[in-house]
Design an enzyme around this catalytic site. Structure first.
Site, PDB file in Angstrom:
ATOM      1  N   PRO A  90       5.105  19.328  72.157  1.00 37.64           N
ATOM      2  CA  PRO A  90       4.030  18.341  71.950  1.00 37.64           C
ATOM      3  C   PRO A  90       2.684  18.825  72.481  1.00 37.64           C
ATOM      4  CG  PRO A  90       5.942  17.354  73.051  1.00 37.64           C
ATOM      5  CD  PRO A  90       6.157  18.832  73.041  1.00 37.64           C
ATOM      6  N   GLU A 117      12.111  18.335  79.486  1.00 35.57           N
ATOM      7  CA  GLU A 117      10.741  18.137  79.971  1.00 35.57           C
ATOM      8  C   GLU A 117       9.812  19.235  79.491  1.00 35.57           C
ATOM      9  OE1 GLU A 117       9.829  15.262  81.608  1.00 35.57           O
ATOM     10  OE2 GLU A 117      11.874  14.886  80.912  1.00 35.57           O
ATOM     11  N   ARG A 155       7.261  26.163  50.964  1.00 35.39           N
ATOM     12  CA  ARG A 155       6.827  25.681  49.639  1.00 35.39           C
ATOM     13  C   ARG A 155       5.528  26.332  49.181  1.00 35.39           C
ATOM     14  NH1 ARG A 155       3.021  21.946  49.574  1.00 35.39           N
ATOM     15  NH2 ARG A 155       3.634  20.881  47.668  1.00 35.39           N
ATOM     16  N   ASP A 170      -2.325  19.678  45.971  1.00 35.62           N
ATOM     17  CA  ASP A 170      -1.812  18.834  47.054  1.00 35.62           C
ATOM     18  C   ASP A 170      -2.911  18.125  47.811  1.00 35.62           C
ATOM     19  OD1 ASP A 170       0.769  19.618  46.811  1.00 35.62           O
ATOM     20  OD2 ASP A 170       0.650  21.182  48.329  1.00 35.62           O
TER      21      ASP A 170
HETATM   22  N1  ADE Z   1       8.836  18.503  70.536  1.00 43.96           N
HETATM   23  C1  ADE Z   1       8.827  17.193  70.869  1.00 43.96           C
HETATM   24  N2  ADE Z   1       7.848  16.536  70.234  1.00 43.96           N
HETATM   25  C2  ADE Z   1       7.193  17.449  69.464  1.00 43.96           C
HETATM   26  C3  ADE Z   1       6.098  17.393  68.575  1.00 43.96           C
HETATM   27  N3  ADE Z   1       5.428  16.247  68.342  1.00 43.96           N
HETATM   28  N4  ADE Z   1       5.707  18.529  67.961  1.00 43.96           N
HETATM   29  C4  ADE Z   1       6.355  19.687  68.198  1.00 43.96           C
HETATM   30  N5  ADE Z   1       7.396  19.815  69.021  1.00 43.96           N
HETATM   31  C5  ADE Z   1       7.821  18.699  69.655  1.00 43.96           C
END
Ligand code: ADE
Length: 249
Positions: A90, A117, A155, A170
Site C-alpha cells: 500500500p 504489517e 492485455r 480504452d
Molecule cells: N497490499 C495490500 N494492499 C495493497 C494495495 N492497495 N496495493 C498493493 N499492494 C497491497
C-alpha cells in the site's frame, strides 16, 4: 514477456491466470507467467517467511532473505536486461494506465507479494526496482494487486487482445474516461439508446462520444480532466456541457 510472481499463496493465481485473455495470451506465447512459492526459498524446517518487527509493535514483518533467494534463483544470478522487480504494497506509487504501459515494454517482470504489517525495508531498497500500490485501501496481501498488474499489463502486449483497436480507445489512454456504450435492443424496459447512435452519421456519433467522454470525466474525475490534453473542439464541447448543466439547474 516473462512474468514471475513470488508469493506465499501461489494457489490464488491459478483461476485468474487460467481464464480468459490471460489464459489465451499464455497459450499464444505472448506472455510466460510463472508463480513461485516464497516458502521454497526459506532455509529452516518451518519454512518461516515472517518475524517480529525490530522496535516492537504488533504484527509480523516479512523476512528479507527468502525474497532475495527467490529472485536470485529465478533469474539465475545476474539481473536480466530490461527487467523490473515490483513490490506490491500500500505504500507504493499509484498504479495507473501510464505505469501499465511502461511495464508492458519490459522483457521481464518479477512481482513480489507483501503481507502482514509489511516487508523488511531492505527488500524495497535493495531488491525491488519500484513499489506499487493499486489504490488507497489496504488488502490482506499483494496477491490481488499482482493479478491486477498482470491483467493490465498483459492485455497491452501485442497479440494479447483479438482486437488491437480495443486497447487504444480504452478509458485513460488519453486521460479521459470512455464514452457510454450500448448494444441491442434499441429500447429496453422503456429506456432508449441515444438517437444519435442509430443515425448512421459518423461525424455526429464521433462528436457525441467525445462529448460524453468529457462530460463523464468532468463529473467523476476532474483530476483527470485537468491533466488531459484538450483540443479546440474539446473546449467547445466542455462549454456546451457547462451551458447544458447550467440550464438544468
Ligand atoms: N497490499 C495490500 N494492499 C495493497 C494495495 N492497495 N496495493 C498493493 N499492494 C497491497
Amino acid at each position: 514477456m516473462r512474468i514471475d510472481v513470488i508469493t506465499t499463496f501461489p494457489e490464488m493465481f491459478a483461476p485468474v491466470l487460467g481464464s480468459s485473455i490471460l489464459k489465451r495470451a499464455q497459450e499464444k506465447g505472448v506472455a510466460e507467467i510463472r508463480v513461485h512459492d516464497l516458502r521454497d526459498y526459506t532455509a529452516d524446517r518451518h519454512r518461516t517467511t515472517d518475524d517480529a518487527p525490530f522496535g516492537g509493535g504488533g504484527g509480523m514483518v516479512m523476512k528479507p532473505e527468502p525474497f532475495f533467494e527467490a529472485v536470485e534463483a529465478i533469474r539465475g544470478g545476474k539481473p536480466t536486461e530490461n527487467e523490473e522487480i515490483v513490490l506490491l504494497c500500500p505504500q507504493g506509487e499509484p498504479f495507473r494506465q501510464s505505469l501499465a504501459r511502461e511495464l508492458s515494454a519490459r522483457r521481464r517482470l518479477i512481482l513480489l507479494c507483501g503481507h502482514y504489517e509489511g516487508v523488511d525495508e531492505r527488500v524495497r531498497e535493495h531488491l525491488a526496482t519500484r513499489a506499487v500500490s493499486i489504490g488507497d485501501y489496504v488488502l490482506t496481501g499483494g496477491e490481488l494487486p499482482a493479478m491486477v498488474v498482470i491483467d493490465a499489463v498483459v492485455r497491452l502486449l501485442p497479440g494479447a487482445l483479438g482486437d488491437e483497436q480495443g486497447a487504444a480507445s480504452d478509458s485513460f489512454s488519453d486521460n479521459l474516461l470512455e464514452y457510454p456504450q450500448y448494444t441491442r435492443p434499441a429500447e429496453f424496459r422503456g429506456w432508449p439508446v441515444p438517437e444519435v447512435l442509430l443515425s448512421g452519421d459518423h461525424a455526429r456519433i464521433r462528436r457525441w462520444r467525445r462529448k460524453e467522454s468529457l462530460r463523464r470525466t468532468r463529473r467523476l474525475r476532474p483530476d483527470l480532466l485537468a491533466a488531459a490534453e484538450l483540443s479546440d473542439e474539446d473546449r467547445e464541447l466542455l462549454e456546451e456541457i457547462e451551458q447544458e448543466e447550467h440550464r438544468a439547474e
